[in-house]
Design a protein around this motif. Structure first.
Motif, short mmCIF file in Angstrom:
data_model
loop_
_atom_site.label_atom_id
_atom_site.label_comp_id
_atom_site.label_asym_id
_atom_site.label_seq_id
_atom_site.Cartn_x
_atom_site.Cartn_y
_atom_site.Cartn_z
N SER A 15 0.83 -1.20 0.00
CA SER A 15 0.00 0.00 0.00
C SER A 15 0.86 1.25 0.00
N LYS A 16 0.24 2.37 -0.33
CA LYS A 16 0.94 3.65 -0.41
C LYS A 16 1.52 4.03 0.95
N ALA A 17 0.77 3.79 2.00
CA ALA A 17 1.24 4.12 3.35
C ALA A 17 2.45 3.27 3.73
N MET B 192 8.32 2.65 4.53
CA MET B 192 9.58 2.01 4.16
C MET B 192 10.59 3.05 3.69
N GLU B 193 10.12 4.04 2.96
CA GLU B 193 11.01 5.09 2.47
C GLU B 193 11.61 5.88 3.63
N GLU C 207 12.06 4.82 6.68
CA GLU C 207 13.00 3.94 7.37
C GLU C 207 14.34 3.86 6.63
N THR C 208 14.31 3.78 5.31
CA THR C 208 15.55 3.70 4.55
C THR C 208 16.33 5.01 4.65
N GLU C 209 15.62 6.13 4.63
CA GLU C 209 16.30 7.42 4.78
C GLU C 209 16.95 7.52 6.16
N ALA C 210 16.27 7.05 7.18
CA ALA C 210 16.81 7.10 8.53
C ALA C 210 18.05 6.22 8.64
N SER C 211 18.01 5.05 8.03
CA SER C 211 19.17 4.15 8.09
C SER C 211 20.34 4.72 7.30
N GLU C 212 20.06 5.42 6.19
CA GLU C 212 21.13 6.05 5.42
C GLU C 212 21.78 7.17 6.21
N LYS C 213 20.98 7.93 6.94
CA LYS C 213 21.53 9.00 7.77
C LYS C 213 22.43 8.43 8.86
N GLU C 214 22.01 7.31 9.46
CA GLU C 214 22.81 6.68 10.51
C GLU C 214 24.14 6.19 9.96
N THR C 215 24.14 5.62 8.77
CA THR C 215 25.39 5.12 8.18
C THR C 215 26.32 6.26 7.83
#
Length: 59
Positions: free
Chosen positions: A36-38, A43-44, A46-54
């Motif tokens: 679903s769109k939500a 997921m988007e 969460e991926t941005e947050a993980s990229e910031k952490e790395t």
């Protein structure tokens, strides 16, 4: 004749449904699972947050 034909139609319809369901459950289906769109937005984020952490960890 009509009764026999109707019974055969019902049985063949049930067998087709069972085969397609079994193929779908075993992963034989090429169609991807609906997201679903939500869920995609979540997921988007969460991926941005993980990229910031790395990136902060590597600095």
């Amino acid at each position: 004749m009509n009764r026999k034909k109707k019974i055969n139609q019902i049985l063949s319809k049930k067998s087709k449904r069972a085969k397609s369901k079994k193929a779908f459950e075993s992963g034989g289906c090429n169609k991807p699972r609906y997201i679903s769109k939500a869920e995609r937005a979540k997921m988007e984020v969460e991926t941005e947050a993980s990229e910031k952490e790395t990136t902060t960890d590597s600095n």
